[in-house]
Design a protein around this motif. Structure first.
Motif, PDB file in Angstrom:
ATOM      1  N   GLN A   9       0.848  -1.185  -0.006  1.00  0.00           N
ATOM      2  CA  GLN A   9       0.111   0.041  -0.187  1.00  0.00           C
ATOM      3  C   GLN A   9       0.940   1.119   0.054  1.00  0.00           C
ATOM      4  OE1 GLN A   9      -1.871  -1.442   3.386  1.00  0.00           O
ATOM      5  NE2 GLN A   9      -3.781  -1.243   2.543  1.00  0.00           N
ATOM      6  N   THR A  13      -2.009   7.640  -0.765  1.00  0.00           N
ATOM      7  CA  THR A  13      -2.923   7.770  -1.948  1.00  0.00           C
ATOM      8  C   THR A  13      -4.110   6.744  -1.990  1.00  0.00           C
ATOM      9  OG1 THR A  13      -1.266   6.085  -3.025  1.00  0.00           O
ATOM     10  CG2 THR A  13      -0.781   8.553  -3.409  1.00  0.00           C
ATOM     11  N   GLU A  14      -3.730   5.638  -1.336  1.00  0.00           N
ATOM     12  CA  GLU A  14      -4.815   4.668  -1.197  1.00  0.00           C
ATOM     13  C   GLU A  14      -6.138   4.943  -0.536  1.00  0.00           C
ATOM     14  OE1 GLU A  14      -5.443  -0.262  -1.041  1.00  0.00           O
ATOM     15  OE2 GLU A  14      -3.460   0.738  -1.412  1.00  0.00           O
ATOM     16  N   LYS A  15      -7.371   4.984  -0.868  1.00  0.00           N
ATOM     17  CA  LYS A  15      -8.455   5.504  -0.313  1.00  0.00           C
ATOM     18  C   LYS A  15      -8.847   4.490   0.696  1.00  0.00           C
ATOM     19  CE  LYS A  15     -10.628   8.862  -3.371  1.00  0.00           C
ATOM     20  NZ  LYS A  15     -11.921   8.986  -4.028  1.00  0.00           N
ATOM     21  N   THR A 284      -8.005   8.691   3.132  1.00  0.00           N
ATOM     22  CA  THR A 284      -6.859   7.919   2.827  1.00  0.00           C
ATOM     23  C   THR A 284      -6.665   6.978   3.933  1.00  0.00           C
ATOM     24  OG1 THR A 284      -4.874   9.268   3.510  1.00  0.00           O
ATOM     25  CG2 THR A 284      -5.864   9.579   1.243  1.00  0.00           C
ATOM     26  N   ASP A 287      -4.340   8.954   6.296  1.00  0.00           N
ATOM     27  CA  ASP A 287      -5.410   9.505   7.351  1.00  0.00           C
ATOM     28  C   ASP A 287      -5.906   8.691   8.509  1.00  0.00           C
ATOM     29  OD1 ASP A 287      -5.124  11.670   5.580  1.00  0.00           O
ATOM     30  OD2 ASP A 287      -7.268  11.381   4.534  1.00  0.00           O
TER      31      ASP A 287
END
Length: 921
Positions: A9, A13-15, A284, A287
């Motif tokens: 991952q 950038t990965e939601k 993300t 987050d």
């Protein structure tokens, strides 16, 4: 299915993958819907209508009308005219206020409807209610006029010292933004005079599909619910002219400000220190990881500040520091200190700031972080284990936050997997860096709230800013006093189970241990990872009548010192990562233990309970500081007597016939609290476990836990004494008593009307009294609120006592305008008179029966219900099978029986009325 977290991952950038158990859809008209099948509780659904519109969107002429519109949706819609909506739902067992409700905030309005799904058509009707709310409110002029009084009464309830002080500082902390001028309650002048067209304009502009979400979570077929939503809401059309939905923000202007506000009716000294920061959304995976880091920080700073209150001379009565959401697109780091008096205020401010600076300069320790991670992971693991036993109401807030704020949700299983993978990688450096970003030299607001009396003793704005700026200059690094020692100095000598039998239809098993301890066990499958424990013995501090004050504080003084080799702070660290909550109490008539644990931590919890019986601690220095703070707090309350306290104390004095044993605590009472006597009381009450009954409910197997029960409960001390309590026999006096209290600056009144008397305690009489209470509650909401528009809410309560002889009490309480007191008291007596003459309205009795059945259906599938039911019924000697007589008892409630009950229990010869009126000018 679970959210899929890829192995390689890029977190930034990965939601966040959304929980796939939730179906999210959008209709062509823009309405969003969330659907989730969830079987807890069975045959129930939680429905929500969420409008992305609140008071922030009001024009100057509409202030308060977003909230007013929320009210009007309960006052007549296309398919439910007048009050038919509330009437229909009450007949299905849904209670107005307790179940059926709504709220209006700055940015949203949310309607809440729990609905049964086990009767044909009810779920469809529930969704019809939501559709009506969304665009089919009738908004009849006559109903608007009636509702003005109700909303004005709600506004009146919010008036007082807090509101007056808030009005002084709000613009400062909200940077003079629109939020400061759009409080949801609005302005009384507008609520009194707005034209109906202004309200209808708000409804037309903002209740539209592109700003709406329908949420349905519960025990139903998701495909059927989706079709219902599409059928009902798909035909909604937006208004011809779409108003722009402005996303209002609070701008960070870099300024610092201080507000010192006082009020003659405010009794405390409270400081809030608010660092405003740019808001952070959770979109993300990075987050999500950052949010975990913030949670760890909050836990550790919270632990440190709590430790200050556990020291011999605490710098404040209460303190906290926490990062979280603020308002208007901002987050905040907020510290709060409650000082004991004006003289200690500078020290309280300095102490809470100093802890923040200590973290800023030296950071946390690795041991603190490890413990915080253990606790965090235990919580995530419990949520995962309970994923199929989580109540529907617990799910809906995540979907509301997603719709309103774009905050993603990955569900219990996805979050547990994410925490397993990424919690360990959060470094001490990452957590410590947060303090430097939270605590800044700009965008800082300080609010000091204090009593008007002694205003001249308060620090000035300049002095406060100096304290905030200079506190912590000489701070030293934190010293972790964690202790690594056995909780018990020696292992208990185990007892044996000497008898075992099932004693109830509820499959409650009674074990009697060789030391006389009785254990009542009810294994359940309501939760996968929860065990509740309650132990009760008779006696309490009633057996020490000359030491009432000490008795009241006994368990507080003992528990605050910790247990065994651990002080309270060390004990919390020792239990990190464990679900092992257990602590003693000493009440007037009983003593015992309350505990909560998980199957894997049951033995730790039982050893903790054993320690509280056998290894209590005494800390004279700590107790001296705690009592000094308590005395100072009571002195403040006595210097500034609020209207609410004066009214409450006056009512209490009348109801207890001025018995000194029920008088509120005064500063001089604290001088009578003696630690040595407290230890004597505690040791006496916990020296003999043979009269204790332990109730254990939850996820366990009886045969598996028996050895632990024999060891820890069977090993408790026993002298086999025959104990009971000395009941004080304090009940409301006979006769008619009326008293008016004049206190308060605002035009606010409170009314309490109490009927009481001797009582033949029995299940048959109890159900009649409960029905009478609910029938009157329904009628008074109809008459005092809907017809008279004189109250926002009205409460009717009842209570019964079995010992030393039977007594009952039924009370009516409401707040209103002083000018309406007599009219509303008269109307209340008229409604009581109608029930005494004709019996209760048959429809109201039908509602009572439906509510009772529905409430019990859900309650009996919770561990909390059973722990209290078994413990209470055992203590007072009620039949444990009474529950299974519900249908029989409810069938005995008739119009005729309610008439007889009303004549008996609304006895105007034993009537007490206490009224609060504002001070005479």
């Amino acid at each position: 299915m679970t959210p899929q977290l890829s192995m390689g991952q890029n977190l930034a950038t990965e939601k966040i993958p959304l929980d796939p158990s939730v179906k999210i859809g959008k209709l062509k008209n823009g309405l969003t819907y969330y659907i989730r099948k969830n079987k807890e509780p069975e045959n129930r659904a939680e429905l929500r209508l969420v409008i992305k519109a609140g008071s922030i969107l009001e024009t100057d002429q509409q202030q308060g009308l977003a909230h007013f519109m929320e009210h009007m949706n309960f006052n007549g819609t296309k398919n439910f005219p007048k009050n038919e909506l509330v009437n229909f739902l009450q007949k299905t067992g849904v209670r107005f206020g307790a179940d059926l409700n709504a709220y209006t905030s700055f940015d949203e309005t949310v309607y809440m409807l729990p609905i049964p799904t086990d009767s044909a058509g009810l779920l469809d009707k529930g969704l019809q209610v939501l559709e009506d709310w969304s665009h089919d409110a009738l908004l009849e002029n006559s109903e608007i006029e009636k509702e003005r009084g109700v909303v004005l009464e709600e506004s009146r309830l919010g008036r007082g010292a807090q509101q007056r002080m808030r009005d002084q500082y709000l613009k400062r902390i909200l940077n003079n933004s629109r939020y400061a001028d759009r409080l949801p309650i609005g302005k009384d002048s507008i609520l009194k005079s707005f034209k109906p067209e202004v309200l209808k304009s708000f409804y037309k502009d903002w209740y539209r599909p592109d700003l709406m979400a329908v949420i349905a979570v519960g025990d139903f077929d998701p495909a059927e619910v989706e079709k219902m939503i599409q059928d009902k809401f798909g035909s909604m059309t937006p208004p011809a002219q779409i108003k722009e939905r402005i996303d209002y923000k609070i701008k960070l202007d870099g300024q610092n400000n201080t507000a010192i506000v006082t009020d003659p009716e405010y009794p405390q000294y409270v400081l809030q220190l608010i660092y405003k920061l740019p808001g952070q959304k959770e979109l993300t995976l990075l987050d999500a990881k950052n949010h975990m880091t913030q949670s760890l920080y909050n836990a550790m700073i919270g632990q440190r500040i709590q430790e200050l209150t556990q020291k011999p001379n605490p710098p404040f009565l209460y303190g906290s520091s926490q990062y979280g959401e603020f308002l208007g697109g901002l987050d905040s780091y907020t510290s709060i200190a409650l000082a004991k008096d004006a003289a200690s205020l500078p020290g309280a401010i300095a102490a809470v700031v100093q802890e923040n600076v200590r973290v800023q300069k030296f950071g946390f320790t690795q041991a603190e972080l490890d413990r915080a991670k253990q606790d965090f992971m235990t919580s995530a693991e419990q949520q995962f284990k309970e994923k199929d036993k989580t109540k529907s109401a617990s799910h809906v807030q995540a979907y509301i936050d997603h719709f309103l704020h774009d905050n993603a949700f990955m569900g219990a299983e996805g979050f547990y997997q994410f925490a397993q993978k990424h919690l360990g990688s959060i470094t001490l450096e990452e957590v410590n860096a947060l303090a430097k970003s939270y605590i800044t030299d700009s965008n800082r607001s300080v609010v000091l709230m204090a009593p008007e009396k002694g205003k001249e003793q308060l620090p000035t704005e300049e002095q406060i800013q100096e304290i905030v700026s200079s506190a912590g200059k000489d701070v030293t690094a934190y010293v972790d006093d964690a202790l690594d020692a056995p909780l018990l100095p020696k292992e208990p000598v185990a007892g044996k189970v000497v008898s075992e039998k099932v004693i109830s239809k509820a499959k409650i098993t009674e074990l009697v241990l060789s030391n006389g301890v009785k254990v009542l066990l009810k294994p359940t499958d309501f939760k996968n990872d929860e065990i509740l424990i309650k132990a009760t013995g008779k006696g309490g501090y009633s057996l020490f009548p000359n030491d009432r004050e000490t008795g009241m504080f006994t368990s507080y003084l003992v528990q605050s010192a910790g247990v065994g080799p651990y002080n309270q702070t060390q004990l919390q660290k020792f239990l990190a990562g464990k679900t092992a909550q257990g602590g003693p109490y000493v009440n007037e008539l009983s003593e015992g233990i309350n505990g909560r644990t998980s199957p894997k931590d049951l033995e730790t919890t039982l050893s903790l309970i054993y320690a509280y019986f056998t290894e209590p601690r005494k800390d004279a220095e700590l107790v001296a500081g705690m009592l000094a703070n308590q005395k100072a707090y009571l002195e403040n309350m006595q210097k500034t007597l609020t209207p609410e306290k004066i009214f409450g104390d006056s009512l209490n004095a009348v109801l207890t016939n001025h018995d000194p044993r029920r008088a509120p605590l005064k500063p001089e009472n604290i001088d009578k609290v003696d630690l040595d006597k407290a230890m004597t009381i505690y040791n006496d009450r916990f020296s003999d476990a043979s009269d204790f009954v332990f109730t254990i409910v939850g996820a366990f197997d009886i045969q598996q836990i028996k050895p632990m029960l024999e060891k820890y409960l069977g090993g408790l001390p026993s002298t086999d004494r025959d104990d009971s309590y000395k009941h004080p026999n304090i009940f409301p006096p006979a006769g008619r008593i009326e008293k008016t209290v004049y206190k308060g600056l605002e035009p606010k009144s409170r009314v309490s009307m109490v009927f009481s008397g001797t009582y033949d305690y029995s299940p048959e009489n109890n159900i009649q009294l409960e029905a009478l209470q609910e029938a009157l509650q329904i009628k008074l909401i109809e008459s005092l609120r809907e017809e008279e528009s004189g109250v926002y809410g009205v409460g009717v309560s009842q209570s019964t006592d079995k010992f030393p002889t039977g007594h009952y009490r039924i009370s009516v309480q409401f707040g209103c305008g002083p000018e309406n007191v007599e009219k509303l008291v008269k109307r209340t007596m008229e409604e009581i008179g109608k029930i005494k003459t004709n019996g209760a309205d048959p429809q109201d009795l039908e509602k009572f029966k439906a509510e009772t059945r529905r409430k019990l259906e859900v309650a009996t599938k919770t561990n909390g219900f059973w722990i209290n039911y078994i413990d209470t019924n055992t203590f007072i000697g009620d039949d444990l099978d009474e529950l299974y007589r519900q249908d029989e008892l409810l069938s005995s409630v008739t119009v005729k029986s309610s008439e007889a009950a009303a004549k008996k229990y609304f006895n105007e010869k034993n009537y007490i009325k206490v009224v609060l009126m504002p001070e005479k000018k």
